[in-house]
Design a protein around this motif. Structure first.
Motif, PDB file in Angstrom:
ATOM      1  N   GLU A   1       0.493  13.621   5.132  1.00 36.90           N
ATOM      2  CA  GLU A   1       0.839  14.777   5.961  1.00 36.90           C
ATOM      3  C   GLU A   1       2.172  15.394   5.540  1.00 36.90           C
ATOM      4  OE1 GLU A   1       0.630  13.127   9.870  1.00 36.90           O
ATOM      5  OE2 GLU A   1      -1.549  12.846   9.782  1.00 36.90           O
TER       6      GLU A   1
ATOM      7  N   LEU B   1      -7.134  15.732   3.023  1.00 37.30           N
ATOM      8  CA  LEU B   1      -6.681  14.378   3.380  1.00 37.30           C
ATOM      9  C   LEU B   1      -7.791  13.430   3.813  1.00 37.30           C
ATOM     10  CD1 LEU B   1      -3.235  15.017   5.136  1.00 37.30           C
ATOM     11  CD2 LEU B   1      -3.759  14.640   2.724  1.00 37.30           C
TER      12      LEU B   1
ATOM     13  N   LEU C   1      -4.410  20.320   4.214  1.00 38.50           N
ATOM     14  CA  LEU C   1      -4.862  19.405   5.273  1.00 38.50           C
ATOM     15  C   LEU C   1      -6.327  18.996   5.071  1.00 38.50           C
ATOM     16  CD1 LEU C   1      -4.066  17.923   7.861  1.00 38.50           C
ATOM     17  CD2 LEU C   1      -4.688  19.978   9.158  1.00 38.50           C
ATOM     18  N   SER C   2      -7.154  19.936   4.575  1.00 37.69           N
ATOM     19  CA  SER C   2      -8.585  19.634   4.404  1.00 37.69           C
ATOM     20  C   SER C   2      -8.837  18.668   3.243  1.00 37.69           C
ATOM     21  CB  SER C   2      -9.376  20.919   4.179  1.00 37.69           C
ATOM     22  OG  SER C   2      -8.983  21.519   2.959  1.00 37.69           O
TER      23      SER C   2
END
Ligand SMILES: [Zn+2]
Ligand SMILES: [Zn+2]
Lengths: 112, 283, 283, 112
Positions: free
Chosen positions: B83, B75, B72-73
């Motif tokens: 996602e 994106l 996630l970090s």
């Protein structure tokens, strides 16, 4: 190298006025200040980069000097630029400073 | 398989028409591109724009190498993932995204870590190499293998608000070791996880990297041979710096044989080739 | 609906962690971004990277305006569309692509042409405007509406191997009309269809445009107020040019009321707001 | 304004040596040549930009001068830069040329 128009009241003759920049993270060793307008005290010979490094170590470096200087030169991974050119092209430690020179110390970046 | 092409199809003429009309590029440039292969090492903040614009422009083959999976970090800057790709291979994720943009490109994902055993063998198969990696050890390994394989290396990096770019081992220019013979002390090395990076900074540097790869691959000289681009996003300024040429005493350039590729780059650099397990450093 | 936010959720802290650790940006910058709305006018070569990096960075609301549909000749530079989107709306195509990257952004596609009747009403609803359009008439219309609505206008353009960027109507800087009070003769205007453009050039200029939008929207001053960036991709050089300040005799700045928005920009510029039916011109 | 060291064999005194660049498409009016190193013939007064435009029209422009000059100034949509600054900040047509000046004529771009 005597400049009467640059005489100060206390008879300190000034020989060099120029800009030192720290970039790429090197500025973090200098309280995060990226640009320093520097006036060096006069001496009988021209200042060279070798002497400038000692002056920076004594006057600008806050702590951990080994993260900036190792031996008599800058530590690996810092590129020195003299007026937008690699110092290797300009004589490295022997380059003699001129008024209004722009000296940059830049850490190489590795992130992506 | 060989990339060979002697003319453009009608759909290709339509697709690339806006660049075909440029006299400096033209049909010749497009055919050169379609026959060229580029290896993108690192499918993160730099690798995404590099791969995206090379694919759009019609590069023949695009190698995509990364050992990592999407988190996630990533994106905020690694804009070709998404996602629904969390936990999946970055190299495969880029290939999936770009196939929708241009299905005529040959995508070759490598879900693996580049190491001294495989580097030369992979790099030898490509015409131009883009260093989009994120750590010192991998940057030295890529450089040494490119010098030995005699491949131009378009190298960019980004951290915080700053970026750097140059082309190594191209014409009479230096290699990475000519410029940096000794690795930096490991306690002075900062990665993106520790130091942070504004996502658009690798976006800008990766786009510049794509431009220089495109120029070399299409037969136009790069502007960054012996010149380094420095960018500061906070003050919006670019500077072009003149750097030294190839050094006769460079340990790799002076002896470019396969024995110049070291056995252990992590030991040489005193740091890991994965940027995940690094302690927080000052700079 | 109002964009209001007083703290970041745990997934947001993880997603944006690499930019949160930047002291100049930090939690405050991220919260400012999440409350900001940006209108991207033109979903082509510039609009794609602008929208892509604003969405990745966590902008609150992203307006996407374009009347056009995706064509094959767009795909070499308009990297958020794809082969399966041919013939569909560009604004909707971008929103679809970016929802996969960051579903927390509020995407507002406008599949319509900007005209003197709707411009002010739409522009008033946004905090920052990005001019990613492709013709003179639309550029004057956007400028005039931004001056009247008092919105900062981050403007970029690209053609062949060159790009230009500046921020209009921001702090004491000029508007587009302060700089160019009279439109160019229509026979001197070249569009991308006629003149061509290397796809990565709008990629680079759009990325710079995203940076300046991000700086303004997060509360950091733009570097391009009264300064214009000029880029030449063939020689790899950027130049920052000092330009004039706001002109007291500018017809729009001196009287910024809704009556300053003209009735007919195509007549004013002697050219069409669609770049499709233009004849081939010299430059 | 007499420079004895710049005397030529034919006694043509040279007063200005500088660079003119055409960008953004304006170079297409000049055979696609982007950069011109120019030496202007001497005259009793300083050359200003107004006179330079006439000189360009007479000496560099290939055809269709109306696409470059309209009336006594450059046509709308061309920005004139003097040493990286908008000519409006420098006096526009009245700016007096100096040796080594860098004058750029750049067409604005509208594509996206
Ligand atoms: Zn070397
Ligand atoms: Zn104005």
């Amino acid at each position: 190298m005597y400049h009467p128009h640059l005489r100060y009241a206390k008879d300190v003759r000034i020989t060099h006025v120029f800009i030192i920049c720290f970039r790429g993270g090197a500025e973090l060793l200098f309280d995060g200040v990226k640009q320093h307008h520097v006036t060096l005290p006069s001496q009988s010979n021209h200042w060279d980069i070798r002497q400038l490094l000692v002056w920076i170590k004594d006057n600008l470096l806050k702590d951990r000097p080994e993260l900036f200087i190792q031996g008599h030169t800058v530590r690996p991974g810092i590129l020195v630029l003299i007026n937008d050119a690699d110092w290797e092209l300009m004589g490295e430690l022997d380059y003699q400073l001129q008024d209004k020179d722009n000296i940059v110390f830049i850490s190489t970046l590795h992130g992506g | 398989p060989e990339l060979s092409k002697t003319s453009l199809s009608n759909p290709e003429i339509l697709r690339y028409s806006r660049q075909l009309v440029l006299p400096e590029f033209g049909v010749k440039g497009q055919l050169n591109l379609s026959k060229a292969s580029v290896l993108v090492i690192g499918c993160g903040g730099l690798g995404c724009p590099v791969a995206q614009y090379l694919a759009a422009a019609g590069i023949g083959r695009l190698g995509l190498l990364d050992y990592d999976v999407v988190e996630l970090s990533n994106l905020h800057r690694q804009v070709l993932h998404g996602e629904n790709r969390l936990g999946t291979s970055k190299s495969i994720s880029i290939a999936k995204t770009l196939r929708k943009l241009n299905s005529t490109v040959d995508y070759v994902p490598y879900h693996m870590i580049l190491n001294p055993k495989n580097a030369l063998k992979i790099i030898q198969q490509y015409d131009v190499i883009a260093d989009c990696s994120d750590n010192v050890a991998t940057r030295y390994l890529i450089n040494d293998a490119c010098v030995v394989a005699n491949k131009p290396l378009v190298s960019a990096s980004a951290l915080r608000w700053e970026g750097q770019l140059t082309v190594y081992n191209y014409q009479q220019g230096p290699c990475y070791r000519c410029l940096f013979p000794t690795p930096p002390p490991s306690e002075t090395v900062t990665n993106c996880a520790d130091g942070g990076v504004l996502g658009i900074v690798p976006g800008i540097m990766g786009s510049m990297q794509a431009l220089e790869v495109l120029k070399i691959a299409s037969g136009i000289a790069s502007s960054y041979c012996g010149v380094m681009l420095m960018f500061d996003a906070l003050d919006g300024r670019f500077r072009n710096i003149r750097i030294r040429g190839k050094k006769p005493n460079c340990v790799v350039c002076s002896n470019p044989t396969e024995f110049s590729v070291l056995q252990d780059y992590e030991a040489f650099c005193g740091s890991s080739a994965s940027d995940k397990c690094r302690m927080l450093n000052l700079l």
